[in-house]
Design a protein around this motif. Structure first.
Motif, PDB file in Angstrom:
ATOM      1  N   VAL A   1      -6.385   6.011  -0.252  1.00  0.00           N
ATOM      2  CA  VAL A   1      -5.973   5.982   0.978  1.00  0.00           C
ATOM      3  C   VAL A   1      -5.318   7.380   1.190  1.00  0.00           C
ATOM      4  O   VAL A   1      -4.186   7.787   0.738  1.00  0.00           O
ATOM      5  CB  VAL A   1      -5.000   4.886   1.380  1.00  0.00           C
ATOM      6  CG1 VAL A   1      -4.541   5.054   2.877  1.00  0.00           C
ATOM      7  CG2 VAL A   1      -5.783   3.679   0.874  1.00  0.00           C
TER       8      VAL A   1
ATOM      9  N   ASN B   1       5.359   9.737   1.502  1.00  0.00           N
ATOM     10  CA  ASN B   1       4.685   8.657   1.586  1.00  0.00           C
ATOM     11  C   ASN B   1       3.183   9.016   2.518  1.00  0.00           C
ATOM     12  O   ASN B   1       2.238   8.341   2.371  1.00  0.00           O
ATOM     13  CB  ASN B   1       5.019   7.382   2.204  1.00  0.00           C
ATOM     14  CG  ASN B   1       4.316   6.361   2.095  1.00  0.00           C
ATOM     15  OD1 ASN B   1       3.321   5.899   1.053  1.00  0.00           O
ATOM     16  ND2 ASN B   1       4.397   5.157   3.092  1.00  0.00           N
ATOM     17  N   ILE B   2       3.388   9.995   3.067  1.00  0.00           N
ATOM     18  CA  ILE B   2       1.978  10.554   3.922  1.00  0.00           C
ATOM     19  C   ILE B   2       1.430  11.790   3.419  1.00  0.00           C
ATOM     20  O   ILE B   2       2.156  12.885   2.981  1.00  0.00           O
ATOM     21  CB  ILE B   2       2.481  10.642   5.509  1.00  0.00           C
ATOM     22  CG1 ILE B   2       2.854   9.400   6.115  1.00  0.00           C
ATOM     23  CG2 ILE B   2       1.329  11.361   6.359  1.00  0.00           C
ATOM     24  CD1 ILE B   2       3.625   9.476   7.468  1.00  0.00           C
ATOM     25  N   ASP B   3       0.214  11.909   3.267  1.00  0.00           N
ATOM     26  CA  ASP B   3      -0.538  13.040   2.930  1.00  0.00           C
ATOM     27  C   ASP B   3      -0.597  14.246   3.546  1.00  0.00           C
ATOM     28  O   ASP B   3      -0.619  15.442   2.906  1.00  0.00           O
ATOM     29  CB  ASP B   3      -1.800  12.773   2.384  1.00  0.00           C
ATOM     30  CG  ASP B   3      -1.727  11.413   1.214  1.00  0.00           C
ATOM     31  OD1 ASP B   3      -1.357  11.876   0.123  1.00  0.00           O
ATOM     32  OD2 ASP B   3      -2.081  10.621   1.665  1.00  0.00           O
TER      33      ASP B   3
ATOM     34  N   GLY C   1       2.633   4.358   9.422  1.00  0.00           N
ATOM     35  CA  GLY C   1       3.353   4.915   8.128  1.00  0.00           C
ATOM     36  C   GLY C   1       3.687   3.513   7.196  1.00  0.00           C
ATOM     37  O   GLY C   1       4.775   3.494   6.777  1.00  0.00           O
ATOM     38  N   THR C   2       2.871   2.766   6.477  1.00  0.00           N
ATOM     39  CA  THR C   2       2.888   1.711   5.829  1.00  0.00           C
ATOM     40  C   THR C   2       2.851   2.427   4.200  1.00  0.00           C
ATOM     41  O   THR C   2       1.972   3.256   4.145  1.00  0.00           O
ATOM     42  CB  THR C   2       1.895   0.515   5.923  1.00  0.00           C
ATOM     43  OG1 THR C   2       0.739   0.940   5.865  1.00  0.00           O
ATOM     44  CG2 THR C   2       2.185  -0.006   7.244  1.00  0.00           C
TER      45      THR C   2
ATOM     46  N   THR D   1      -3.530  10.478  -4.313  1.00  0.00           N
ATOM     47  CA  THR D   1      -2.991  10.637  -3.138  1.00  0.00           C
ATOM     48  C   THR D   1      -1.406  10.084  -3.222  1.00  0.00           C
ATOM     49  O   THR D   1      -1.150   9.707  -4.173  1.00  0.00           O
ATOM     50  CB  THR D   1      -3.643   9.660  -2.044  1.00  0.00           C
ATOM     51  OG1 THR D   1      -3.464   8.277  -2.490  1.00  0.00           O
ATOM     52  CG2 THR D   1      -5.080   9.990  -2.079  1.00  0.00           C
TER      53      THR D   1
ATOM     54  N   ALA E   1       0.101   7.415  -1.958  1.00  0.00           N
ATOM     55  CA  ALA E   1       0.021   6.035  -2.100  1.00  0.00           C
ATOM     56  C   ALA E   1      -0.489   5.909  -3.952  1.00  0.00           C
ATOM     57  O   ALA E   1       0.585   5.015  -4.404  1.00  0.00           O
ATOM     58  CB  ALA E   1      -1.025   5.335  -1.355  1.00  0.00           C
TER      59      ALA E   1
ATOM     60  N   LYS F   1      -3.424   9.293   3.757  1.00  0.00           N
ATOM     61  CA  LYS F   1      -2.553   9.008   5.139  1.00  0.00           C
ATOM     62  C   LYS F   1      -2.218  10.092   5.783  1.00  0.00           C
ATOM     63  O   LYS F   1      -1.958  11.213   5.335  1.00  0.00           O
ATOM     64  CB  LYS F   1      -1.159   8.234   4.912  1.00  0.00           C
ATOM     65  CG  LYS F   1      -1.402   7.087   4.032  1.00  0.00           C
ATOM     66  CD  LYS F   1      -0.202   6.246   3.539  1.00  0.00           C
ATOM     67  CE  LYS F   1      -0.427   5.125   2.806  1.00  0.00           C
ATOM     68  NZ  LYS F   1       0.841   4.743   2.280  1.00  0.00           N
TER      69      LYS F   1
ATOM     70  N   THR G   1       1.228   0.817   2.146  1.00  0.00           N
ATOM     71  CA  THR G   1      -0.004   0.365   1.421  1.00  0.00           C
ATOM     72  C   THR G   1      -0.980   1.203   0.875  1.00  0.00           C
ATOM     73  O   THR G   1      -1.255   2.104   1.739  1.00  0.00           O
ATOM     74  CB  THR G   1      -0.707  -0.745   2.508  1.00  0.00           C
ATOM     75  OG1 THR G   1       0.409  -1.544   3.198  1.00  0.00           O
ATOM     76  CG2 THR G   1      -1.853  -1.400   1.938  1.00  0.00           C
ATOM     77  N   GLY G   2      -1.462   0.976  -0.269  1.00  0.00           N
ATOM     78  CA  GLY G   2      -2.455   1.701  -0.718  1.00  0.00           C
ATOM     79  C   GLY G   2      -4.008   0.834  -0.865  1.00  0.00           C
ATOM     80  O   GLY G   2      -4.171  -0.048  -0.010  1.00  0.00           O
TER      81      GLY G   2
ATOM     82  N   THR H   1      -0.811  11.573   9.858  1.00  0.00           N
ATOM     83  CA  THR H   1      -0.210  11.558  11.046  1.00  0.00           C
ATOM     84  C   THR H   1       0.035  12.747  11.731  1.00  0.00           C
ATOM     85  O   THR H   1      -0.218  13.944  11.458  1.00  0.00           O
ATOM     86  CB  THR H   1       1.220  10.964  10.492  1.00  0.00           C
ATOM     87  OG1 THR H   1       2.187  10.739  12.029  1.00  0.00           O
ATOM     88  CG2 THR H   1       2.114  12.207  10.224  1.00  0.00           C
TER      89      THR H   1
END
Length: 80
Positions: A11, A27-29, A1-2, A61, A63, A13, A4-5, A15
């Motif tokens: 990107v 932050n997570i898609d 879970g960074t 996204t 990010a 993401k 960063t893009g 999980t």
């Protein structure tokens, strides 16, 4: 879970940990944890494919929407 893009390509993401998703939802898609708890793999695959198509058609996204466009290049071996 960074956070960063990537400046070159979007990107998406994903999980498989529902706690991580709850803590980093902004932050997570995609939360793919339902698969672990008996969810439908085919349905999740369809949702992911639709998201990829949407992103390819211009949807941002998480990010991208947060402005994370940095990238990191990992070394092949950290001991060299």
């Amino acid at each position: 879970g960074t956070p960063t893009g990537n400046p070159i390509a979007p990107v998406i993401k994903i999980t498989g940990n529902r706690i991580t998703f709850a803590n980093m939802e902004d932050n997570i898609d995609v939360d793919a944890s339902p698969i672990i708890y008996g969810g439908d793999l085919t349905q999740m695959g369809d949702e992911l494919l639709q998201l990829v198509a949407d992103v390819a058609s211009g949807k941002q996204t998480k990010a991208e929407s947060l402005g994370y466009m940095e990238m990191a290049i990992a070394r092949v071996c950290n001991y060299v």
